[in-house]
Design a protein around this motif. Structure first.
Motif, PDB file in Angstrom:
ATOM      1  N   ARG A  77       0.845  -1.204   0.000  1.00 34.63           N
ATOM      2  CA  ARG A  77       0.000   0.000   0.000  1.00 34.63           C
ATOM      3  C   ARG A  77       0.869   1.238   0.000  1.00 34.63           C
ATOM      4  O   ARG A  77       1.916   1.275   0.634  1.00 34.63           O
ATOM      5  CB  ARG A  77      -0.885   0.022   1.248  1.00 34.63           C
ATOM      6  CG  ARG A  77      -1.913  -1.118   1.252  1.00 34.63           C
ATOM      7  CD  ARG A  77      -2.890  -1.014   2.388  1.00 34.63           C
ATOM      8  NE  ARG A  77      -3.533   0.301   2.418  1.00 34.63           N
ATOM      9  CZ  ARG A  77      -3.978   0.852   3.547  1.00 34.63           C
ATOM     10  NH1 ARG A  77      -3.851   0.228   4.697  1.00 34.63           N
ATOM     11  NH2 ARG A  77      -4.561   2.028   3.525  1.00 34.63           N
ATOM     12  N   SER A  86      -2.443   6.242   0.269  1.00 34.88           N
ATOM     13  CA  SER A  86      -3.671   5.519   0.614  1.00 34.88           C
ATOM     14  C   SER A  86      -3.842   5.418   2.127  1.00 34.88           C
ATOM     15  O   SER A  86      -4.954   5.512   2.644  1.00 34.88           O
ATOM     16  CB  SER A  86      -3.700   4.127  -0.027  1.00 34.88           C
ATOM     17  OG  SER A  86      -2.770   3.252   0.581  1.00 34.88           O
ATOM     18  N   ARG A  87      -2.746   5.253   2.844  1.00 38.69           N
ATOM     19  CA  ARG A  87      -2.815   5.213   4.307  1.00 38.69           C
ATOM     20  C   ARG A  87      -3.258   6.564   4.872  1.00 38.69           C
ATOM     21  O   ARG A  87      -4.053   6.626   5.806  1.00 38.69           O
ATOM     22  CB  ARG A  87      -1.460   4.822   4.899  1.00 38.69           C
ATOM     23  CG  ARG A  87      -1.056   3.394   4.599  1.00 38.69           C
ATOM     24  CD  ARG A  87       0.362   3.121   5.108  1.00 38.69           C
ATOM     25  NE  ARG A  87       0.910   1.951   4.484  1.00 38.69           N
ATOM     26  CZ  ARG A  87       0.589   0.702   4.787  1.00 38.69           C
ATOM     27  NH1 ARG A  87      -0.289   0.461   5.718  1.00 38.69           N
ATOM     28  NH2 ARG A  87       1.150  -0.312   4.160  1.00 38.69           N
ATOM     29  N   VAL A 120      -5.106   8.903   3.299  1.00 34.60           N
ATOM     30  CA  VAL A 120      -6.521   9.112   2.971  1.00 34.60           C
ATOM     31  C   VAL A 120      -7.406   8.283   3.902  1.00 34.60           C
ATOM     32  O   VAL A 120      -8.403   8.763   4.427  1.00 34.60           O
ATOM     33  CB  VAL A 120      -6.795   8.770   1.485  1.00 34.60           C
ATOM     34  CG1 VAL A 120      -8.284   8.731   1.193  1.00 34.60           C
ATOM     35  CG2 VAL A 120      -6.099   9.784   0.581  1.00 34.60           C
ATOM     36  N   GLU A 121      -7.023   7.027   4.111  1.00 30.42           N
ATOM     37  CA  GLU A 121      -7.805   6.161   5.010  1.00 30.42           C
ATOM     38  C   GLU A 121      -7.877   6.750   6.426  1.00 30.42           C
ATOM     39  O   GLU A 121      -8.940   6.743   7.043  1.00 30.42           O
ATOM     40  CB  GLU A 121      -7.169   4.781   5.059  1.00 30.42           C
ATOM     41  CG  GLU A 121      -7.933   3.785   5.918  1.00 30.42           C
ATOM     42  CD  GLU A 121      -7.266   2.435   5.928  1.00 30.42           C
ATOM     43  OE1 GLU A 121      -6.801   2.023   7.007  1.00 30.42           O
ATOM     44  OE2 GLU A 121      -7.204   1.811   4.851  1.00 30.42           O
ATOM     45  N   LYS A 122      -6.755   7.253   6.910  1.00 27.89           N
ATOM     46  CA  LYS A 122      -6.721   7.854   8.254  1.00 27.89           C
ATOM     47  C   LYS A 122      -7.643   9.064   8.330  1.00 27.89           C
ATOM     48  O   LYS A 122      -8.367   9.242   9.306  1.00 27.89           O
ATOM     49  CB  LYS A 122      -5.276   8.242   8.590  1.00 27.89           C
ATOM     50  CG  LYS A 122      -5.091   8.794   9.990  1.00 27.89           C
ATOM     51  CD  LYS A 122      -3.613   9.099  10.225  1.00 27.89           C
ATOM     52  CE  LYS A 122      -3.418   9.755  11.572  1.00 27.89           C
ATOM     53  NZ  LYS A 122      -2.025  10.131  11.797  1.00 27.89           N
ATOM     54  N   LYS A 123      -7.638   9.893   7.304  1.00 23.89           N
ATOM     55  CA  LYS A 123      -8.492  11.076   7.268  1.00 23.89           C
ATOM     56  C   LYS A 123      -9.977  10.698   7.219  1.00 23.89           C
ATOM     57  O   LYS A 123     -10.807  11.318   7.881  1.00 23.89           O
ATOM     58  CB  LYS A 123      -8.150  11.976   6.066  1.00 23.89           C
ATOM     59  CG  LYS A 123      -6.856  12.707   6.233  1.00 23.89           C
ATOM     60  CD  LYS A 123      -6.952  13.696   7.370  1.00 23.89           C
ATOM     61  CE  LYS A 123      -5.707  14.516   7.508  1.00 23.89           C
ATOM     62  NZ  LYS A 123      -5.749  15.436   8.625  1.00 23.89           N
ATOM     63  N   LEU A 124     -10.302   9.682   6.451  1.00 25.93           N
ATOM     64  CA  LEU A 124     -11.691   9.243   6.351  1.00 25.93           C
ATOM     65  C   LEU A 124     -12.200   8.672   7.680  1.00 25.93           C
ATOM     66  O   LEU A 124     -13.354   8.884   8.048  1.00 25.93           O
ATOM     67  CB  LEU A 124     -11.849   8.204   5.247  1.00 25.93           C
ATOM     68  CG  LEU A 124     -11.729   8.745   3.818  1.00 25.93           C
ATOM     69  CD1 LEU A 124     -11.746   7.591   2.810  1.00 25.93           C
ATOM     70  CD2 LEU A 124     -12.815   9.753   3.504  1.00 25.93           C
ATOM     71  N   ARG A 125     -11.327   7.963   8.374  1.00 27.99           N
ATOM     72  CA  ARG A 125     -11.721   7.430   9.682  1.00 27.99           C
ATOM     73  C   ARG A 125     -11.959   8.534  10.703  1.00 27.99           C
ATOM     74  O   ARG A 125     -12.808   8.410  11.573  1.00 27.99           O
ATOM     75  CB  ARG A 125     -10.642   6.491  10.218  1.00 27.99           C
ATOM     76  CG  ARG A 125     -10.785   5.094   9.701  1.00 27.99           C
ATOM     77  CD  ARG A 125      -9.929   4.153  10.511  1.00 27.99           C
ATOM     78  NE  ARG A 125      -9.113   3.412   9.572  1.00 27.99           N
ATOM     79  CZ  ARG A 125      -7.937   2.929   9.824  1.00 27.99           C
ATOM     80  NH1 ARG A 125      -7.375   3.098  10.996  1.00 27.99           N
ATOM     81  NH2 ARG A 125      -7.276   2.266   8.915  1.00 27.99           N
TER      82      ARG A 125
END
Length: 135
Positions: free
Chosen positions: A121, A125-126, A128-133
């Protein structure tokens, strides 16, 4: 999650390799704020008779040297942090390697988050995922 590739002049020495890896991991965590659990260090040795500075082999000069290439994500460290890191690494390596030649190099290579990662990964991507969470 930086990767550090370190070349040391001289014969392979497991104890020295371990000291260098631990020292660089610590400095990378303290100065560049990188997670030591995600820091990888690869140490290799180049015979001093195969390492040349100014056209002269290190063994003929009675000197040692190192080269460090570290990959970090672009924009995650300031100029001041990188300058402090270079200074601290050189000072630490001076204490670990005998008669360290000034022509020892450190490269902090900044790469784009969408072109760098681990575990299959990208760092982008990590992020973006952190921001979405968090949203």
């Amino acid at each position: 999650m930086p990767i550090l590739n370190v070349k040391l002049s001289g014969a392979p020495d497991d104890a020295l390799a371990a000291k260098v890896a631990a020292t660089l991991s610590d400095l990378t965590a303290r100065i560049l704020r990188k997670d030591p659990k995600l820091t990888a260090v690869a140490v290799s040795f180049v015979p001093a008779e195969h390492w040349f500075v100014g056209g002269q082999a290190l063994n003929a000069k009675g000197r040692s040297s190192f080269s460090l290439d570290i990959l970090v994500v672009d924009g995650t460290n300031t100029k001041d942090e990188k300058a402090a890191y270079l200074e601290a690494v050189f000072a630490a390596m001076s204490g670990l390697l005998p008669e360290l030649d000034e022509e020892s190099y450190i490269l902090v290579r900044e790469v784009k988050a969408d072109a760098y990662g681990y575990g299959g990964r990208t760092q982008e991507s990590r992020y973006v995922e952190k921001k979405l969470r968090a949203a």
